[in-house]
Write a protein that holds these residues in place. Structure first.
Motif, PDB file in Angstrom:
ATOM      1  N   LEU A 123       0.821  -1.203   0.000  1.00  0.00           N
ATOM      2  CA  LEU A 123       0.000   0.000   0.000  1.00  0.00           C
ATOM      3  C   LEU A 123       0.858   1.257   0.000  1.00  0.00           C
ATOM      4  O   LEU A 123       0.350   2.357  -0.228  1.00  0.00           O
ATOM      5  N   VAL A 124       2.138   1.096   0.263  1.00  0.00           N
ATOM      6  CA  VAL A 124       3.046   2.229   0.444  1.00  0.00           C
ATOM      7  C   VAL A 124       3.955   2.435  -0.757  1.00  0.00           C
ATOM      8  O   VAL A 124       4.119   3.553  -1.254  1.00  0.00           O
ATOM      9  N   ASP A 125       4.567   1.364  -1.256  1.00  0.00           N
ATOM     10  CA  ASP A 125       5.576   1.485  -2.311  1.00  0.00           C
ATOM     11  C   ASP A 125       4.969   1.925  -3.638  1.00  0.00           C
ATOM     12  O   ASP A 125       3.881   1.484  -4.021  1.00  0.00           O
ATOM     13  N   ALA A 126       5.708   2.781  -4.345  1.00  0.00           N
ATOM     14  CA  ALA A 126       5.245   3.263  -5.649  1.00  0.00           C
ATOM     15  C   ALA A 126       5.179   2.128  -6.664  1.00  0.00           C
ATOM     16  O   ALA A 126       4.341   2.148  -7.568  1.00  0.00           O
ATOM     17  N   HIS A 127       6.083   1.150  -6.536  1.00  0.00           N
ATOM     18  CA  HIS A 127       6.084  -0.013  -7.428  1.00  0.00           C
ATOM     19  C   HIS A 127       5.967  -1.269  -6.564  1.00  0.00           C
ATOM     20  O   HIS A 127       6.959  -1.969  -6.341  1.00  0.00           O
ATOM     21  N   PRO A 128       4.763  -1.560  -6.079  1.00  0.00           N
ATOM     22  CA  PRO A 128       4.593  -2.668  -5.135  1.00  0.00           C
ATOM     23  C   PRO A 128       4.851  -4.028  -5.755  1.00  0.00           C
ATOM     24  O   PRO A 128       4.649  -4.243  -6.952  1.00  0.00           O
ATOM     25  N   HIS A 129       5.260  -4.947  -4.913  1.00  0.00           N
ATOM     26  CA  HIS A 129       5.674  -6.272  -5.372  1.00  0.00           C
ATOM     27  C   HIS A 129       5.465  -7.247  -4.222  1.00  0.00           C
ATOM     28  O   HIS A 129       5.887  -6.990  -3.089  1.00  0.00           O
ATOM     29  N   ILE A 130       4.785  -8.366  -4.486  1.00  0.00           N
ATOM     30  CA  ILE A 130       4.551  -9.356  -3.438  1.00  0.00           C
ATOM     31  C   ILE A 130       5.662 -10.397  -3.402  1.00  0.00           C
ATOM     32  O   ILE A 130       6.189 -10.732  -2.346  1.00  0.00           O
ATOM     33  N   GLY A 131       6.016 -10.924  -4.560  1.00  0.00           N
ATOM     34  CA  GLY A 131       7.041 -11.957  -4.619  1.00  0.00           C
ATOM     35  C   GLY A 131       6.453 -13.328  -4.818  1.00  0.00           C
ATOM     36  O   GLY A 131       5.449 -13.699  -4.206  1.00  0.00           O
ATOM     37  N   THR A 132       7.097 -14.099  -5.683  1.00  0.00           N
ATOM     38  CA  THR A 132       6.568 -15.406  -6.041  1.00  0.00           C
ATOM     39  C   THR A 132       6.614 -16.396  -4.883  1.00  0.00           C
ATOM     40  O   THR A 132       5.890 -17.389  -4.888  1.00  0.00           O
ATOM     41  N   ASN A 133       7.453 -16.138  -3.869  1.00  0.00           N
ATOM     42  CA  ASN A 133       7.499 -17.026  -2.712  1.00  0.00           C
ATOM     43  C   ASN A 133       6.332 -16.800  -1.759  1.00  0.00           C
ATOM     44  O   ASN A 133       5.981 -17.684  -0.971  1.00  0.00           O
ATOM     45  N   LYS A 134       5.701 -15.624  -1.820  1.00  0.00           N
ATOM     46  CA  LYS A 134       4.602 -15.314  -0.906  1.00  0.00           C
ATOM     47  C   LYS A 134       3.228 -15.426  -1.562  1.00  0.00           C
ATOM     48  O   LYS A 134       2.218 -15.578  -0.867  1.00  0.00           O
ATOM     49  N   LEU A 135       3.181 -15.335  -2.873  1.00  0.00           N
ATOM     50  CA  LEU A 135       1.881 -15.350  -3.559  1.00  0.00           C
ATOM     51  C   LEU A 135       1.079 -16.640  -3.372  1.00  0.00           C
ATOM     52  O   LEU A 135      -0.143 -16.582  -3.249  1.00  0.00           O
ATOM     53  N   PRO A 136       1.707 -17.829  -3.379  1.00  0.00           N
ATOM     54  CA  PRO A 136       0.899 -19.043  -3.229  1.00  0.00           C
ATOM     55  C   PRO A 136      -0.001 -19.044  -1.994  1.00  0.00           C
ATOM     56  O   PRO A 136      -1.176 -19.435  -2.065  1.00  0.00           O
ATOM     57  N   LYS A 137       0.507 -18.592  -0.860  1.00  0.00           N
ATOM     58  CA  LYS A 137      -0.311 -18.567   0.352  1.00  0.00           C
ATOM     59  C   LYS A 137      -1.458 -17.567   0.214  1.00  0.00           C
ATOM     60  O   LYS A 137      -2.588 -17.828   0.649  1.00  0.00           O
ATOM     61  N   ILE A 138      -1.183 -16.426  -0.418  1.00  0.00           N
ATOM     62  CA  ILE A 138      -2.228 -15.419  -0.611  1.00  0.00           C
ATOM     63  C   ILE A 138      -3.304 -15.936  -1.553  1.00  0.00           C
ATOM     64  O   ILE A 138      -4.505 -15.758  -1.309  1.00  0.00           O
ATOM     65  N   VAL A 139      -2.884 -16.600  -2.635  1.00  0.00           N
ATOM     66  CA  VAL A 139      -3.850 -17.179  -3.573  1.00  0.00           C
ATOM     67  C   VAL A 139      -4.709 -18.227  -2.872  1.00  0.00           C
ATOM     68  O   VAL A 139      -5.925 -18.304  -3.089  1.00  0.00           O
ATOM     69  N   THR A 140      -4.094 -19.023  -2.017  1.00  0.00           N
ATOM     70  CA  THR A 140      -4.857 -20.023  -1.250  1.00  0.00           C
ATOM     71  C   THR A 140      -5.906 -19.345  -0.381  1.00  0.00           C
ATOM     72  O   THR A 140      -7.047 -19.815  -0.283  1.00  0.00           O
ATOM     73  N   GLU A 141      -5.544 -18.238   0.254  1.00  0.00           N
ATOM     74  CA  GLU A 141      -6.494 -17.509   1.102  1.00  0.00           C
ATOM     75  C   GLU A 141      -7.637 -16.921   0.280  1.00  0.00           C
ATOM     76  O   GLU A 141      -8.795 -16.903   0.718  1.00  0.00           O
ATOM     77  N   LEU A 142      -7.336 -16.420  -0.919  1.00  0.00           N
ATOM     78  CA  LEU A 142      -8.396 -15.908  -1.794  1.00  0.00           C
ATOM     79  C   LEU A 142      -9.377 -17.024  -2.142  1.00  0.00           C
ATOM     80  O   LEU A 142     -10.606 -16.831  -2.112  1.00  0.00           O
ATOM     81  N   ARG A 143      -8.829 -18.204  -2.464  1.00  0.00           N
ATOM     82  CA  ARG A 143      -9.693 -19.346  -2.784  1.00  0.00           C
ATOM     83  C   ARG A 143     -10.571 -19.733  -1.583  1.00  0.00           C
ATOM     84  O   ARG A 143     -11.765 -20.019  -1.733  1.00  0.00           O
ATOM     85  N   GLU A 144      -9.969 -19.721  -0.398  1.00  0.00           N
ATOM     86  CA  GLU A 144     -10.733 -20.089   0.798  1.00  0.00           C
ATOM     87  C   GLU A 144     -11.872 -19.116   1.050  1.00  0.00           C
ATOM     88  O   GLU A 144     -12.955 -19.516   1.483  1.00  0.00           O
ATOM     89  N   SER A 145     -11.659 -17.828   0.773  1.00  0.00           N
ATOM     90  CA  SER A 145     -12.753 -16.856   0.919  1.00  0.00           C
ATOM     91  C   SER A 145     -13.900 -17.194  -0.019  1.00  0.00           C
ATOM     92  O   SER A 145     -15.076 -17.082   0.352  1.00  0.00           O
ATOM     93  N   ILE A 146     -13.566 -17.611  -1.231  1.00  0.00           N
ATOM     94  CA  ILE A 146     -14.605 -17.969  -2.209  1.00  0.00           C
ATOM     95  C   ILE A 146     -15.384 -19.193  -1.729  1.00  0.00           C
ATOM     96  O   ILE A 146     -16.623 -19.212  -1.743  1.00  0.00           O
ATOM     97  N   ILE A 147     -14.676 -20.206  -1.288  1.00  0.00           N
ATOM     98  CA  ILE A 147     -15.331 -21.456  -0.866  1.00  0.00           C
ATOM     99  C   ILE A 147     -16.149 -21.241   0.399  1.00  0.00           C
ATOM    100  O   ILE A 147     -17.293 -21.716   0.509  1.00  0.00           O
ATOM    101  N   GLN A 148     -15.595 -20.520   1.378  1.00  0.00           N
ATOM    102  CA  GLN A 148     -16.312 -20.296   2.634  1.00  0.00           C
ATOM    103  C   GLN A 148     -17.592 -19.500   2.425  1.00  0.00           C
ATOM    104  O   GLN A 148     -18.543 -19.636   3.196  1.00  0.00           O
ATOM    105  N   ALA A 149     -17.627 -18.694   1.365  1.00  0.00           N
ATOM    106  CA  ALA A 149     -18.833 -17.914   1.078  1.00  0.00           C
ATOM    107  C   ALA A 149     -19.838 -18.679   0.225  1.00  0.00           C
ATOM    108  O   ALA A 149     -20.886 -18.142  -0.139  1.00  0.00           O
TER     109      ALA A 149
END
Length: 529
Positions: A182-208
């Motif tokens: 939210l702070v950096d002008a050129h934000p970047h998550i990183g390929t090592n951290k994205l899998p867990k975030i994608v999993t959480e997005l999927r869980e939000s979809i399924i739980q709803a």
């Protein structure tokens, strides 16, 4: 009391939290031992134009009052298990965010993904790197999270008119991303951290109450009176809904062939093609940060953006850097056996000793007269032929053809190659043989120009690795500008990169949201079942 400041800081002042707090307090004349005090950065960008690198920071300071949350309270997702349903094909950022937006609007998403879940994809990526085996359903492009998950995670976009960028960032943060994005002008998550975030997005979809189907390949569409009311999977299952959002990405060639075979209007689209350039990160840091040895402990790995107009046989075309990955790796991004494609990625720390970037030339349809016979698939077939040639020259494995930069410019063979981050390995080759003349000649001119813009860039201590060909979709699936619906097939909403309307994680996510909103407004809110 809350105060806002615009500061120009040294790297240490900006990136060392304790020093940052002391600097802000001093600027405000606050004695921290006498007050409750907390400062935080709201926006941050690096200015490396001068000899001394500065960091521009917008900061907020809270004096004798608690700080407000940087992240807005995320909405709780309602349960849509028994609601009207829509079908979303493709679980990349466009598909995931389309599904979440549908849930917010009270509609059940059925999210269909040809590949595996984000964790299971890792075995197939390892097989490409180590054994040169390409699984056409699970690779760097196909699978949960799409191409962005295992090939970088850059979140920078200029597509401000497409939607609310801050909203997309906050959804990422609420699913596990650091507030730094939210702070950096050129934000970047990183390929090592994205899998867990994608999993959480999927869980939000399924739980709803939404559904996510993996290993489910769409092989046909269900059409009724020029309306798309569902899809047919490889197992013959029919899945129906009020409409279909087609978010399959720019590499789903089978979908383009299917659309063409069913006489659903598609169009050939210009794209860009070239190579990956790999330098040492230290060299790029020295050029960009004007440092003699290394960038020091505070500055992040430096990046660059380059563009040059070139001329070949009287035609002007741009050559530009694409998906620059500081502190990153080059990865094999083929989606079928018998082709060779490279892409770039960076882990969150961007701590590799290599820097890489796509350097690509624009390809217009008039450049491809011999492919006119393929109609709307012309650019795609050209793209496929270049990838096949790279595979053949590389030895018919995932070993990539490569050449040192000055050798390429001077049309000399490279007797040796440099160390590389590309795990399958490199083979010295004449990249002029790999690339069409109208691409390779433009690259020669561009590299020489880039060497003048960034002194030290055009060097034999860098190398071309090919080919970088999946820059954007070579096919456009047309849609009505105001409604996002296909102009002929009703209830079909072409979406994001695969349809030719986005170029990265954030723009794809915003496009997914807009497609969901338009579909639901037309066929749910208006009760046109």
């Amino acid at each position: 009391m809350k105060k806002e400041l615009n500061l120009q800081l040294s790297p240490k002042e900006a990136y060392d939290e304790q020093v940052f707090q002391e600097v802000v307090a001093k600027r405000l004349g606050i004695k921290t031992e006498q007050h409750q005090f907390k400062a935080r950065q709201v926006k941050r960008s690096i200015d490396a134009r001068g000899r001394q690198v500065k960091v521009n920071v917008t900061a907020e300071a809270f004096i004798d009052e608690p700080s407000t949350p940087l992240l807005s309270t995320p909405k709780a997702y309602q349960n849509v298990k028994n609601a009207d349903q829509i079908i979303i094909v493709g679980a990349g950022p466009a598909g995931l965010f389309a599904a979440l937006r549908a849930i917010e609007l009270g509609v059940k998403p059925i999210l269909i993904e040809r590949g595996k879940d984000v964790r299971a994809r890792r075995r197939d990526l390892a097989a490409i790197n180590k054994d040169h085996i390409v699984n056409p359903e699970s690779n760097y492009c196909f699978g949960e999270g799409g191409a962005g998950t295992y090939s970088d995670g850059k979140l920078y976009t200029r597509s401000k008119k497409r939607g609310d960028i801050r909203r997309i960032m906050e959804i990422f943060v609420s699913h596990g991303a650091t507030e730094e994005i939210l702070v950096d002008a050129h934000p970047h998550i990183g390929t090592n951290k994205l899998p867990k975030i994608v999993t959480e997005l999927r869980e939000s979809i399924i739980q709803a109450g939404g559904e996510v189907l993996f290993n489910t390949k769409v092989v046909d569409f269900i059409l009724k009176d020029n309306e798309m009311v569902g899809v047919i999977t490889q197992d013959g299952e029919q899945i129906k809904g009020l409409g279909v959002i087609l978010a399959t990405g720019h590499s789903a060639r089978d979908i383009f062939h299917l659309l063409h075979a069913k006489n659903i209007l598609i169009e050939a689209k210009p794209f860009a093609l070239g190579v990956r350039i790999e330098h040492s990160q230290n060299l790029i840091d020295q050029i960009q940060y004007h440092c003699e040895l290394d960038r020091g402990p505070y500055l992040p790995a430096s990046s660059y953006a380059l563009v040059q107009q070139t001329y070949y046989k009287g035609k002007q075309r741009g050559v530009f850097s694409f998906c620059m990955c500081p502190g990153g790796f080059i990865v094999p991004a083929a989606t079928s056996p018998g082709e060779l494609v490279v892409n770039g990625m960076s882990p969150s720390r961007r701590d590799s000793k290599f820097a890489n970037s796509g350097i690509v030339a624009a390809v217009e349809l008039e450049d491809l007269p011999q492919y006119v016979k393929y109609g709307p698939l012309a650019a795609m077939m050209f793209q496929a032929d270049v990838e096949k040639k790279a595979w053949e020259i590389g030895g018919k494995t995932q070993v990539a053809p490569a050449q040192r930069m000055l050798d390429f410019v001077n049309r000399k063979s490279s007797s040796s190659l440099l160390d590389t981050s590309y795990q399958p390995g490199l083979l010295s080759a004449d990249m002029h043989e790999v690339l069409p003349d109208f691409i390779s000649n433009r690259l020669v001119d561009a590299f020489q120009a880039f060497g003048k813009k960034m002194k030290g860039y055009c060097t034999n201590e860098s190398q071309l690795i090919g080919v970088e060909s999946r820059t954007s979709s070579p096919v456009r699936i047309p849609r009505i500008k105001e409604t996002f619906e296909h102009p002929i097939i009703k209830r079909l909403y072409p979406c994001a990169e695969g349809a030719g309307y986005a170029g990265g994680i954030v723009s794809a996510a915003m496009d997914g949201e807009r497609c969901a909103e338009h579909l639901i407004e037309m066929y749910v809110r208006n009760n046109l079942h």
